[in-house]
Design a protein around this motif. Structure first.
Motif, PDB file in Angstrom:
ATOM      1  N   CYS A 113       0.838  -1.189   0.000  1.00  0.00           N
ATOM      2  CA  CYS A 113       0.000   0.000   0.000  1.00  0.00           C
ATOM      3  C   CYS A 113       0.877   1.244   0.000  1.00  0.00           C
ATOM      4  CB  CYS A 113      -0.929   0.008   1.206  1.00  0.00           C
ATOM      5  SG  CYS A 113      -0.070  -0.077   2.793  1.00  0.00           S
ATOM      6  N   LYS A 114       0.251   2.358  -0.262  1.00  0.00           N
ATOM      7  CA  LYS A 114       0.959   3.632  -0.184  1.00  0.00           C
ATOM      8  C   LYS A 114       0.591   4.305   1.135  1.00  0.00           C
ATOM      9  CE  LYS A 114       1.026   4.296  -5.176  1.00  0.00           C
ATOM     10  NZ  LYS A 114       0.567   5.127  -6.318  1.00  0.00           N
ATOM     11  N   LEU A 115       1.572   4.958   1.715  1.00  0.00           N
ATOM     12  CA  LEU A 115       1.391   5.606   3.005  1.00  0.00           C
ATOM     13  C   LEU A 115       1.777   7.077   2.914  1.00  0.00           C
ATOM     14  CD1 LEU A 115       3.166   2.878   5.187  1.00  0.00           C
ATOM     15  CD2 LEU A 115       0.707   3.066   4.740  1.00  0.00           C
ATOM     16  N   ILE A 116       1.267   7.861   3.848  1.00  0.00           N
ATOM     17  CA  ILE A 116       1.663   9.262   3.985  1.00  0.00           C
ATOM     18  C   ILE A 116       2.441   9.400   5.290  1.00  0.00           C
ATOM     19  CG2 ILE A 116       0.878  11.623   4.367  1.00  0.00           C
ATOM     20  CD1 ILE A 116       0.444  10.900   1.538  1.00  0.00           C
ATOM     21  N   GLY A 117       3.639   9.939   5.186  1.00  0.00           N
ATOM     22  CA  GLY A 117       4.475  10.140   6.357  1.00  0.00           C
ATOM     23  C   GLY A 117       4.642  11.613   6.695  1.00  0.00           C
ATOM     24  N   VAL A 118       4.960  11.875   7.948  1.00  0.00           N
ATOM     25  CA  VAL A 118       5.246  13.233   8.419  1.00  0.00           C
ATOM     26  C   VAL A 118       6.689  13.264   8.892  1.00  0.00           C
ATOM     27  CG1 VAL A 118       4.711  14.989  10.153  1.00  0.00           C
ATOM     28  CG2 VAL A 118       2.863  13.698   9.065  1.00  0.00           C
ATOM     29  N   ASN A 119       7.459  14.155   8.335  1.00  0.00           N
ATOM     30  CA  ASN A 119       8.876  14.270   8.669  1.00  0.00           C
ATOM     31  C   ASN A 119       9.047  14.676  10.135  1.00  0.00           C
ATOM     32  OD1 ASN A 119      11.639  14.899   8.823  1.00  0.00           O
ATOM     33  ND2 ASN A 119      11.679  15.717   6.737  1.00  0.00           N
ATOM     34  N   ALA A 120       9.783  13.871  10.878  1.00  0.00           N
ATOM     35  CA  ALA A 120      10.015  14.158  12.296  1.00  0.00           C
ATOM     36  C   ALA A 120      10.788  15.462  12.488  1.00  0.00           C
ATOM     37  CB  ALA A 120      10.781  12.999  12.938  1.00  0.00           C
ATOM     38  N   TYR A 121      11.428  15.952  11.426  1.00  0.00           N
ATOM     39  CA  TYR A 121      12.209  17.183  11.504  1.00  0.00           C
ATOM     40  C   TYR A 121      11.433  18.398  10.975  1.00  0.00           C
ATOM     41  CZ  TYR A 121      16.352  14.493  12.716  1.00  0.00           C
ATOM     42  OH  TYR A 121      17.256  13.676  13.355  1.00  0.00           O
ATOM     43  N   SER A 122      10.142  18.233  10.709  1.00  0.00           N
ATOM     44  CA  SER A 122       9.340  19.354  10.227  1.00  0.00           C
ATOM     45  C   SER A 122       9.317  20.489  11.254  1.00  0.00           C
ATOM     46  CB  SER A 122       7.907  18.891   9.950  1.00  0.00           C
ATOM     47  OG  SER A 122       7.074  19.991   9.626  1.00  0.00           O
ATOM     48  N   GLU A 123       9.374  21.712  10.769  1.00  0.00           N
ATOM     49  CA  GLU A 123       9.303  22.873  11.661  1.00  0.00           C
ATOM     50  C   GLU A 123       7.877  23.114  12.158  1.00  0.00           C
ATOM     51  OE1 GLU A 123      10.980  26.326   9.887  1.00  0.00           O
ATOM     52  OE2 GLU A 123      12.975  25.438   9.613  1.00  0.00           O
ATOM     53  N   HIS A 124       6.915  22.484  11.495  1.00  0.00           N
ATOM     54  CA  HIS A 124       5.510  22.636  11.890  1.00  0.00           C
ATOM     55  C   HIS A 124       4.876  21.248  11.992  1.00  0.00           C
ATOM     56  CE1 HIS A 124       5.892  26.934  11.031  1.00  0.00           C
ATOM     57  NE2 HIS A 124       6.443  26.599   9.874  1.00  0.00           N
ATOM     58  N   PRO A 125       5.296  20.463  12.972  1.00  0.00           N
ATOM     59  CA  PRO A 125       4.841  19.068  13.053  1.00  0.00           C
ATOM     60  C   PRO A 125       3.336  18.908  13.224  1.00  0.00           C
ATOM     61  CG  PRO A 125       5.980  19.726  15.073  1.00  0.00           C
ATOM     62  CD  PRO A 125       6.218  20.809  14.073  1.00  0.00           C
ATOM     63  N   GLN A 126       2.690  19.799  13.983  1.00  0.00           N
ATOM     64  CA  GLN A 126       1.250  19.665  14.195  1.00  0.00           C
ATOM     65  C   GLN A 126       0.472  19.933  12.913  1.00  0.00           C
ATOM     66  OE1 GLN A 126       0.436  22.201  17.601  1.00  0.00           O
ATOM     67  NE2 GLN A 126       0.571  20.452  18.980  1.00  0.00           N
ATOM     68  N   TRP A 127       0.872  20.978  12.178  1.00  0.00           N
ATOM     69  CA  TRP A 127       0.200  21.278  10.922  1.00  0.00           C
ATOM     70  C   TRP A 127       0.515  20.216   9.868  1.00  0.00           C
ATOM     71  CZ3 TRP A 127      -3.937  23.870  10.577  1.00  0.00           C
ATOM     72  CH2 TRP A 127      -4.172  25.000  11.379  1.00  0.00           C
TER      73      TRP A 127
END
Length: 410
Positions: A300-314
């Motif tokens: 399957c395809k997944l969506i990830g959130v970069n742990a180093y994002s400056e705006h992790p909540q958004w």
């Protein structure tokens, strides 16, 4: 006495400071300007129109809560891990990737566990949430349940019966001066020939290295039997090894009447072939005098959130927005991709889609893709030489041994 006076003075000073701070908080104006939120989203080039539409919906939904600047950038899902780990702090905030990359991404610290994991699990197919889970912790948002492949065929030239075997397909293609295509430069597709033979390939317990018996010299089907079968296919005038993009171009210009691909091409294939569009499980191929059902990798395809994002909540809100019911339904409508969301997956429209039906048929002969990085190049080198007809005449067993050794390398 001196200490007591000092303590009283300190107490008065502290009280004064607290009262002063409280007064300042009451009189200071509240900053009502929305904060600037800049996010980069990675996804497939083919999804650009869809993703930009989804992003526009996100900005509209949260209008006034932040000053958004969200940019979509094309980045192939199969290469997302390599691109991201090349520089996490410079990578996308939100990204689409194939589920087999999740272990490496989590191990590298690119992904953090999802906070509302139970909620996400509750609205997605269990197979997709399992693919996004490591040690009982969910690390990504399920996006599709269709990362596999099957057979497309043009019913104008190929009957349903002919589509059941590769020999039948090749006979029809050659007789009409047309082509059947499959990408032998991609080890992902080449797995089809070995996966249902009793020979094995997979991930060792270390989660990094592979085991492989594709060079087996004993048993009903040996490695050399598969190699010889591939050479016979390559010699057929009705076959050509080409990329997924070239397959689609051939469908559009009429030179290709059958090919192995996935649901991501369903809309364009249907536009080209119309009512003649056929889709079913992969065919059986002739190997050592017997018919072997072609296998496939699934995922399957997944969506990830970069742990180093400056705006992790958004970034997390955006990832959840991209994968919500509304936008998975939109993804199916615009791109024909199979949803992971249980409500959308159970809809009549999805269950009646030929490409999705074909994928479900093939699922009986598929294996979840869990392969270490050393798998890809050795298989591609071997298969590309088979596609070329083994022009050097090099010993096939020697090539199989080399491929297996490369796959299993430490």
């Amino acid at each position: 006495m001196g200490k007591r006076i000092c303590g009283l003075l300190l107490g008065l000073l502290c009280t004064s400071a607290i009262m002063g701070c409280g007064k300042a908080e009451e009189t200071d104006p509240v900053n009502t300007e929305p904060s600037k939120v800049e996010l980069v989203v990675w996804g497939a080039q083919e999804d650009a129109e869809l993703m930009n539409r989804i992003i526009d919906g996100f900005v509209e939904n949260y209008r006034g809560q932040a000053d958004f600047e969200i940019v979509f950038e094309a980045q192939g899902e199969s290469q997302c891990k390599n691109a991201l780990l090349g520089g996490l702090e410079e990578g996308a905030d939100v990204f689409t990737f194939a589920d087999d990359q999740i272990n490496a991404l989590a191990a590298a610290g690119a992904l953090n566990p999802i906070e509302n994991a139970d909620e996400i699990r509750g609205r997605n197919l269990s197979s997709t949430t399992e693919a996004a889970t490591i040690n009982d912790r969910l690390y990504a948002y399920p996006l599709t349940a269709d990362n596999g492949y099957f057979l497309y065929y043009n019913k104008k030239y190929i009957t349903d019966e002919q589509a059941e075997t590769l020999d039948g397909i090749l006979e029809a293609a050659a007789a009409n001066g047309k082509l059947f295509t499959m990408d032998w430069s991609s080890a992902w597709y080449v797995y089809s020939f070995f996966g249902n033979t009793g020979m094995q390939v997979g991930l060792n317990s270390d989660g990094i290295t592979n085991y492989c018996t594709w060079n087996r010299t004993e048993g009903d089907i040996k490695g050399i039997d598969v190699a010889q079968a591939m050479l016979r296919i390559a010699e057929n005038p009705g076959f050509v090894s080409c990329t997924d993009e070239e397959f689609l171009n051939g469908v559009k210009d009429g030179t290709v009447i059958a090919g192995v691909s996935g649901v991501w091409n369903s809309v364009q294939v249907t536009e080209a072939w119309g009512e003649n569009t056929g889709a079913c499980k992969l065919p059986a191929y002739n190997c050592n005098g017997r018919l072997v059902q072609m296998a496939s990798f699934s995922g399957c395809k997944l969506i990830g959130v970069n742990a180093y994002s400056e705006h992790p909540q958004w970034a997390s809100r955006l990832a959840e927005w991209i994968t919500n019911e509304q936008n998975q339904r939109l993804r199916f409508e615009m791109r024909g991709q199979g949803p992971s969301n249980t409500t959308v997956a159970d809809s009549a429209e999805v269950r009646q889609a030929p490409a999705i039906t074909a994928l479900l048929e093939q699922s009986e002969f598929s294996q979840l893709q869990r392969i270490g990085g050393k798998f890809w190049d050795p298989v591609s080198r071997f298969a590309e030489n088979m596609a070329a007809g083994n022009p050097s005449g090099r010993d096939l067993q020697e090539q199989l041994d080399e491929m297996a050794e490369g796959i299993s390398a430490r």
